[in-house]
Design a protein around this motif. Structure first.
Motif, PDB file in Angstrom:
ATOM      1  N   LYS A 233       0.857  -1.188   0.000  1.00  0.00           N
ATOM      2  CA  LYS A 233       0.000   0.000   0.000  1.00  0.00           C
ATOM      3  C   LYS A 233       0.890   1.234   0.000  1.00  0.00           C
ATOM      4  O   LYS A 233       1.744   1.399   0.865  1.00  0.00           O
ATOM      5  CB  LYS A 233      -0.920   0.022   1.225  1.00  0.00           C
ATOM      6  N   MET A 234       0.678   2.089  -0.990  1.00  0.00           N
ATOM      7  CA  MET A 234       1.462   3.319  -1.069  1.00  0.00           C
ATOM      8  C   MET A 234       1.012   4.283   0.016  1.00  0.00           C
ATOM      9  O   MET A 234      -0.185   4.496   0.224  1.00  0.00           O
ATOM     10  CB  MET A 234       1.289   3.957  -2.450  1.00  0.00           C
ATOM     11  N   LEU A 235       1.970   4.852   0.736  1.00  0.00           N
ATOM     12  CA  LEU A 235       1.658   5.785   1.809  1.00  0.00           C
ATOM     13  C   LEU A 235       1.336   7.153   1.227  1.00  0.00           C
ATOM     14  O   LEU A 235       2.070   7.668   0.379  1.00  0.00           O
ATOM     15  CB  LEU A 235       2.838   5.912   2.776  1.00  0.00           C
ATOM     16  N   ASP A 236       0.238   7.746   1.693  1.00  0.00           N
ATOM     17  CA  ASP A 236      -0.065   9.111   1.286  1.00  0.00           C
ATOM     18  C   ASP A 236       0.705  10.079   2.186  1.00  0.00           C
ATOM     19  O   ASP A 236       1.500   9.669   3.044  1.00  0.00           O
ATOM     20  CB  ASP A 236      -1.573   9.377   1.313  1.00  0.00           C
ATOM     21  N   LYS A 237       0.469  11.357   2.010  1.00  0.00           N
ATOM     22  CA  LYS A 237       1.249  12.362   2.739  1.00  0.00           C
ATOM     23  C   LYS A 237       1.128  12.223   4.258  1.00  0.00           C
ATOM     24  O   LYS A 237       2.156  12.148   4.950  1.00  0.00           O
ATOM     25  CB  LYS A 237       0.826  13.760   2.280  1.00  0.00           C
TER      26      LYS A 237
END
Length: 759
Positions: free
Chosen positions: A143-147
């Motif tokens: 899962k790509m981490l958001d800001k």
């Protein structure tokens, strides 16, 4: 940093970070480890020289996370329940929330070089889809981490004690964002070999002096120390053609050095000159390295392994470093701190995608893969239910079954294995950690004590019981998404109910079916005009209408149903007199007579669907536990209902669980096999030898896991969640008040206070 988590590093470089799940490696057989190793090599090889990446393993105490294990009881509950809740919270604190309990999180950060943000975004997006898919094949979800998530991860390093939430709402309210949210409160870089960040002393170390044959357990040994540390593997892939040329040039240089050495020995009068042993070993190693690059599926990488430790005192920091040194020394390596370069080390160890250190070593694919980041599957879902402790890593297991495609499941276990107690603890956790509705079908009456403790509604379904339950209960959502009109679905149920009640083996004839349908439609007319509880009809109302119909079939049906409406088996004839709006309902069918068993179970299942369909419209989940589920699988109609619920339940917010002793009890029928196939959660407790073959086919277990299942203690076993298999220990102390309400084995009354028992 942009909103999607992409960070601009300057010099046209941008990076993104993905979290990835662990997978079973150290606890599998050698053939499985080899397959995992080969697939990890493919993952490393998929990156080219235009990217660089980092692998991070972040070990931190559970007490320094935003995971809350305490449960809260309302003020209005009984003193008995308050005592149970307080004792349970104390038990959880002793077991999990102390500073001795650590969890691990794993990440990969990829850095690319592009001229603007849009190009970086597209390229990193392709990497996330194409290259990280190789981790998915290993069973590692990414899962790509958001800001906010990436800033939170960075803040754990710079400000470990700050557990406040980072969100866009908080940024807007406070006016503080990005670097100001994560920057340490103070930073002292005046020392040669450590940095003080706020109250923490930190040191970045690098791994060096690698042996020629390194063990693949080194990373696991370091990261399972139960110390606060961050391990980062910085990797820079090299162009294959340029790598081969570089190694060839290196060989030429070594050959010249060898010739010079031999020439000097001849001049010194040595009759049989030989190159120095160290030089000979280097040449041999370089030749092997070149052969690997040419002949095998090997690439060349420049990489380093960095370890970041932090503590609130120099003494504690030094003790952590010593513990790491001991682990590293067993593998033939050494670690050293950066001297006069701690800032560069810190910048290179954090998940930003930079590598500013001077330490870089050459690796082939397989030698780099020896630092494999996998150990055992860890499941720590924030907001999940507690299922005990991971038997191998000793970390807490927090699982949210709603995260899986099919949240349905099974509990299997021999008598006395802790199966029922484990299910009751899941109910206990679900009651306090969710607002979902809960239904228990209890053929043995074993859950009554717990349900009463929690203030739930126990509905005793039997001839002698005073409780009454109306099979004609309905709501406007009964038809589900398929049809806004619930009456056709209710008519179909009543036809099926009468069919099984009167034992129509060849099915009800068409005329009788039409008569029943007509009566159902008529009896619901008032309800359809004004849908409210007062207008819900009863079986008696239906029976009265049925007797008024002119067809002979109607007379026959009325005569056949008389015993169930006006006779001695009339427990389903009138309106419900129980609180069916309680969020926890338990159907106790232990004393249900044989003649009413199928009818009673069909009505209970219809009630369940009534609630499930209603909750779907309210965007609310419904949990269903069906103990001794094999009993319902023996009858075609009740088995069909279970199968349909397991297949369709996901989109209705249903989380269904079947419980029985043996796998073959459930797998004996096609309905049971379909239910198991649609279950991503399977809990296995101690199994009999006769069940091992069925278990092995179902789960694909190793020989060691199969052996453990035959010998494990009560409350210990393994479970399958999605594609992951986790060994667990979920035992409870029997001196706790809660144990009195969940014990199911009378023999447990002879255990001594303080003994660990099934949980």
């Amino acid at each position: 940093m942009y909103g999607d988590g992409i960070c601009d590093l300057g010099n046209d470089k941008s990076s993104a970070t993905w979290a990835f799940d662990d997978t079973n490696y150290s606890n599998t057989e050698s053939s499985s480890r080899y397959d995992t190793f080969e697939q990890y090599c493919q993952f490393l090889n998929c990156f080219d020289e235009t990217t660089q990446f980092q692998i991070h393993i972040n070990t931190k105490p559970l007490s320094h996370t935003r995971i809350h294990l305490d449960i809260q009881a309302f003020e209005t509950v009984s003193e008995e329940l308050k005592q149970c809740v307080n004792e349970y919270n104390e038990f959880m604190h002793r077991r999990f929330i102390s500073d001795s309990t650590y969890i691990q999180e794993k990440y990969v950060t990829v850095t690319v070089e592009e001229s603007d943000y849009n190009l970086s975004q597209r390229r990193l997006g392709r990497i996330g889809i194409e290259k990280l898919a190789l981790l998915h094949k290993l069973g590692c979800k990414t899962k790509m981490l958001d800001k906010p998530q990436r800033l939170t991860l960075l803040r754990e390093i710079y400000r470990p004690d700050d557990l406040s939430e980072i969100s866009y709402e908080q940024m807007i309210k406070s006016g503080v964002c990005d670097k100001d949210l994560i920057a340490p409160y103070s930073m002292d870089t005046s020392h040669d070999d450590y940095i003080k960040l706020g109250d923490y002393y930190t040191q970045t170390l690098f791994l060096t002096d690698f042996p020629s044959d390194i063990t693949d357990s080194l990373i696991k040994d370091i990261t399972t120390l139960d110390k606060r540390l961050l391990l980062t593997i910085n990797v820079l892939p090299q162009n294959p053609g340029a790598a081969i040329k570089e190694v060839k040039d290196r060989l030429k240089s070594l050959d010249r050095e060898k010739e010079d050495s031999l020439s000097r020995q001849v001049k010194m009068g040595i009759v049989d000159p030989k190159p120095p042993r160290d030089l000979k070993d280097v040449i041999t190693g370089t030749e092997n390295f070149l052969n690997d690059l040419k002949a095998r599926n090997e690439k060349m990488f420049l990489a380093n392994i960095l370890i970041f430790v932090s503590a609130k005192s120099l003494e504690e920091m030094d003790s952590i470093v010593e513990a790491v040194e001991d682990k590293v020394a067993k593998s033939g390596c050494t670690i050293k701190p950066f001297t006069f370069a701690q800032e560069e080390g810190l910048d290179s160890v954090v998940p930003l995608g930079r590598n500013d250190t001077f330490i870089r070593r050459t690796f082939t694919t397989s030698s780099l893969a020896a630092f494999i980041p996998f150990n055992v599957v860890e499941i720590v879902h924030p907001g999940g239910l507690c299922y005990g402790r991971n038997k191998l890593s000793h970390n807490i297991i927090l699982m949210d079954r709603k995260r899986y495609i099919n949240a349905h499941g099974f509990y299997f276990g021999a008598s006395g294995s802790g199966k029922t107690t484990g299910a009751e603890l899941e109910m206990w956790e679900c009651f306090f950690r969710t607002n979902d509705d809960m239904i228990i079908i209890d053929p043995e009456g074993g859950f009554t004590k717990l349900v009463n403790l929690l203030g739930g509604q126990v509905i005793e379904v039997s001839n002698a019981a005073k409780t009454r339950f109306n099979p004609f209960d309905i709501n406007e959502y009964y038809g589900g998404e398929e049809d806004p009109n619930p009456i056709p679905f209710k008519s179909d149920f009543i036809i099926s109910l009468i069919e099984v009640t009167l034992n129509y083996r060849d099915g009800i004839d068409p005329v009788a079916r039409s008569v029943i349908d007509r009566c159902v439609r008529q009896v619901y007319q008032n309800y359809m005009k004004n849908p409210c509880e007062e207008n819900i009809p009863t079986f008696l109302d239906f029976f009265t209408l049925l007797k008024e119909q002119p067809e002979p079939e109607a007379k026959y049906l009325a005569s056949s149903l008389e015993i169930f409406i006006e006779g001695s088996l009339n427990i389903f004839a009138g309106k419900s007199n129980v609180n069916i709006h309680n969020r926890l309902i338990c159907f106790n069918t232990k004393n249900l007579g044989k003649q009413l068993q199928v009818m009673g179970m069909s009505i209970i299942q219809d009630f369940c669907w009534n609630l499930i369909s209603k909750n779907q419209a309210l965007h609310k989940n419904t949990w269903l536990w069906n103990d001794e589920v094999h009993l319902s699988l023996r009858n075609q109609q009740t088995a069909e209902w279970l199968t349909n619920s397991w297949k369709r339940g996901r989109k209705y917010g249903l989380i269904a669980t079947g419980m029985t002793q043996e796998v073959r009890d459930a797998a004996r029928s096609e309905a049971g096999q379909a239910m198991i196939a649609n279950s991503e959660f399977i809990m296995l407790y101690r199994q009999k030898k006769t069940e091992i073959e069925s278990i092995s086919q179902l789960m694909g277990l190793s020989e060691q896991q199969i052996s453990d299942l035959q010998l494990c203690e009560s409350g210990v076993g393994l479970f399958k969640a999605g594609n992951s298999i986790v060994e667990f220990n979920n035992r409870l102390d029997d001196h706790m008040k809660l144990f009195q309400y969940i014990q199911s084995d009378i023999k447990n009354k002879n255990t001594r206070p303080g003994d660990a028992v099934a949980g």
